[in-house]
Each structure stands twice: as structure tokens, then as C-alpha cells.
Design a protein around this motif. Structure first.
Motif, short mmCIF file in Angstrom:
data_model
loop_
_atom_site.label_atom_id
_atom_site.label_comp_id
_atom_site.label_asym_id
_atom_site.label_seq_id
_atom_site.Cartn_x
_atom_site.Cartn_y
_atom_site.Cartn_z
N CYS A 135 8.94 -7.68 -7.73
CA CYS A 135 8.84 -6.63 -6.70
C CYS A 135 10.26 -6.12 -6.42
O CYS A 135 11.15 -6.89 -6.08
CB CYS A 135 8.24 -7.21 -5.43
N CYS A 195 3.62 -1.52 -6.66
CA CYS A 195 3.47 -2.84 -6.07
C CYS A 195 2.87 -2.67 -4.67
O CYS A 195 3.35 -1.85 -3.88
CB CYS A 195 4.84 -3.50 -5.98
N CYS A 197 2.48 -5.31 -2.52
CA CYS A 197 2.74 -6.55 -1.76
C CYS A 197 3.01 -6.17 -0.30
O CYS A 197 3.23 -5.00 0.03
CB CYS A 197 3.91 -7.32 -2.35
N CYS A 200 6.40 -4.28 0.40
CA CYS A 200 6.37 -2.87 0.03
C CYS A 200 5.54 -2.07 1.03
O CYS A 200 5.95 -0.99 1.47
CB CYS A 200 5.79 -2.69 -1.38
ZN LIG Z 1 6.38 -5.26 -3.48
#
Ligand SMILES: [Zn+2]
Length: 364
Positions: A135, A195, A197, A200
């Protein structure tokens, strides 16, 4: 060439890179536009079985053909020094965002990118087992990468660093690979879109005031797309600063055109501030003709507008013979490339093609 690299060679568009002498990098855009300042490169994985005699002969031949720099995918001091002894620059080619080292996977599975379905590259690598994307939003990731490249830059025999896989996972593969993977990617499928996640998503919400979970078609959101370009750009900025602190060049292997880079892998190389790029203009991966190499170079050169040089990455296996390879090189040089970078078996025929292309370009 490692088996990993062979796999890449045969399937996914491989990374490549190029570099530039610090003196030339500082000399301004005109310096690399001159036909006398062309630089040509070779991407290779140093083979420990090479003898010292073989290296002298090989690198001497390379230099005579017009090659000026090597991108070495592993750190072999013997190969680096042998290349430098024949007046070639020796750069260390290191993968950037795709990092599957076991120590990292075990210690920091939370550093890995997460797709739109919520699956992590730490335990669900997309397409192939070695696709382990980090990431780009995490400070810990940036620090890890900066330390890794710095370890290479510290070495006196390493002239520069070369980034590869400096992007997100391919949300769209080159069209030539769709059949191989039995996937049709005319749209952005959630399992290949990264991404998502929490870091993010939280950062995007802070910057844009939007919770991406509430967006019905996040793949169609311009700000979410651009946010992710900028996340990788920030990684490149960090690594560029590290290279600069050692007064050594930083180059990168990138996707063939700014448009394909954005669309397929969310890579925004036009907005980097590196010493040079090597777009992997592998026409076979995109089912294009050799003349497309010229079109792709022209698009990249125009977008860069003299900011830094572009070296056309050529995949030697994509050419049916040395004559066609020479044509590809001529298309690249005639459209403003500052040189070419070769990936594959650099035969005597390939070297002769390079020599002839350089001569024809001078006469043009
Ligand atoms: Zn991320």
C-alpha cells in the motif's frame, strides 16, 4: 535471468528502467535532445557463472555498439565493476511496490494493498503468486523502501537506482494476456482494483470529504483515481529525494504511454521528477505493429515536454528478426527517444541493429 523474471517476460509486461549521468541530468533538457547525447541501455540479471573474461568481452562489445548503461536486477559487485571498467554506467534495478520478500510478508501483512473486494495481497495475490503489492499510503512502507534504495545508493560501485513495478497492480492487463489468464478486462474488475485499505480510505475521506464505501461505482470516480496516482507519486518523490542526497540518478521502468500507464496500472509517470524513464513499449503485449513504438515514444516525449529523457524499452523477443529490431529502434529515435533500453537476449545481431539504427538516425 531469474525464473521469476522469465515468468514476467512470458506473461506480464516486465519492468525496465534507464538512467542518466548526474552531469547530464543537471545540464537541462537540451543536453539529452542532441543526437550526440543518445544513451542506450540493457536490463539484465547478473549471472554468477559469468567469467571475468566473458564480462570484459561482453561489456566491451556493448560499449562499441553504443550502449552506455546497465540495469542490474541483483547486486553483483563483480558485474558492476566489470561494466564500469568498460565505461558503462552500472545501475541497481530494484522492484518498488511489488515486494514479496518473506520477511516482510511475515512481519507486516498489514502493509499490503487491499482490493475492492477487501482481499489483501498478503494472502490473496492477484493473477500470480509473486504479485505482492504494498500500500503506497503508509509511512512505514515509504520508509522501508527509502532504506532499501539507500542501502544500494551508499555503495561506491553503484551509479544510480532504477525503479520497477512502481505502480498499482494491473487493473487491466495488456490485451495479449487476456487469453492466457482467461479474463476479459473491458471493465475494471473489483479483485484487481487497489487499494481499498483503511488507511487509503481514511486519507481519501480527509482530503476529499467522501467515504469511498458509499460510492456506487468507485472505479468511475475521478478524484479517487487521482488520489491513488498521487499516492504512488509521493513514494517516487521520497525515493527521488534519497537519490538526490547521494547525487546519483534515479530512473524507472514504466508503462508504455502516459495513457496506458494511467488506465492499466494507475501510474502517473509524466508527473514524476526523476532522471529518466524507460517506458516498456512492448508492442507484442498490446498486439501492435512495430511502427507503434514510434507513436508511443512521440506521445511520451510530448507529454514530458523536455522535463527528463525517455528511453524506449524494447522487448527483444517481440521482434521477428534483427532487421525488424533495427526498424523499431529507428522509430524510437526518430520520434524523440533519448535512446533505447533492451530486455532479452542481447545477441551480436541485436548489437549490430543498434549500431545501424544510431548511424541512420545521425544521417536523418
Ligand atoms: Zn492502502
Amino acid at each position: 535471468m531469474t525464473s521469476r523474471r522469465n515468468f514476467v517476460k512470458n506473461t506480464l509486461a516486465a519492468g525496465i528502467s534507464a538512467s542518466l549521468l548526474p552531469a547530464l541530468a543537471n545540464a537541462g533538457p537540451q543536453a539529452f535532445k542532441s543526437k550526440n547525447h543518445l544513451k542506450h541501455w540493457v536490463w539484465t540479471n547478473p549471472n554468477p557463472k559469468d567469467t571475468d573474461e566473458q564480462l570484459v568481452e561482453r561489456y566491451k562489445k556493448y560499449y562499441e555498439a553504443g550502449i552506455r548503461g546497465m540495469f542490474f536486477e541483483a547486486d553483483s559487485e563483480r558485474h558492476f565493476r566489470a561494466a564500469k571498467a568498460q565505461k558503462l554506467e552500472a545501475h541497481r534495478w530494484i522492484w518498488t511496490m511489488n515486494r514479496g520478500e518473506k520477511s516482510l510478508l511475515e512481519a507486516h501483512p498489514d502493509w499490503y494493498a487491499v482490493n475492492r473486494k477487501g482481499e489483501s495481497c498478503a494472502d490473496h495475490p492477484p493473477y500470480v503468486g509473486y504479485y505482492r503489492w504494498l500500500c503506497p499510503s503508509r509511512e512505514s512502507v515509504k520508509r522501508y523502501l527509502a532504506d532499501d534504495y539507500e542501502a544500494a545508493l551508499k555503495k561506491d560501485y553503484i551509479d544510480g537506482i532504477h525503479l520497477d513495478y512502481v505502480r498499482f497492480c494491473d487493473v487491466i492487463l495488456p490485451v495479449n494476456l487476456w487469453e492466457k489468464y482467461n479474463i476479459v478486462q473491458t471493465s475494471e474488475l473489483p479483485e484487481y482494483d487497489f487499494c481499498y485499505c483503511q488507511v487509503c480510505k481514511d486519507d481519501y475521506k480527509t482530503e476529499h470529504g467522501i467515504d469511498i464505501n458509499t460510492v456506487k461505482y468507485p472505479e468511475a470516480s475521478p478524484s479517487w483515481r487521482r488520489f491513488r496516482y498521487q499516492r504512488v507519486n509521493a513514494v517516487v518523490e521520497r525515493l527521488t529525494a534519497v537519490a538526490k542526497s547521494y547525487n546519483k540518478p534515479i530512473t524507472a521502468a514504466v508503462f508504455p504511454t502516459p495513457d496506458i500507464a494511467h488506465r492499466n496500472v494507475k501510474q502517473d509517470w509524466v508527473n514524476w521528477n526523476v532522471s529518466g524513464v524507460c517506458p516498456m513499449i512492448y508492442h507484442g503485449f498490446y498486439k501492435e505493429n512495430v511502427s507503434w513504438i514510434g507513436e508511443a515514444v512521440a506521445e511520451g516525449v510530448k507529454a514530458l515536454n523536455g522535463k527528463f529523457p525517455l528511453y524506449a524499452g524494447l522487448y527483444l523477443s517481440d521482434f521477428k528478426d534483427d532487421k525488424e529490431l533495427q526498424q523499431g529502434m529507428e522509430y524510437a529515435l526518430a520520434n524523440g527517444a533519448s535512446g533505447v533500453s533492451m530486455f532479452g537476449n542481447v545477441s551480436d545481431g541485436a548489437l549490430a541493429a543498434l549500431k545501424a539504427a544510431i548511424d541512420n538516425n545521425k544521417r536523418a
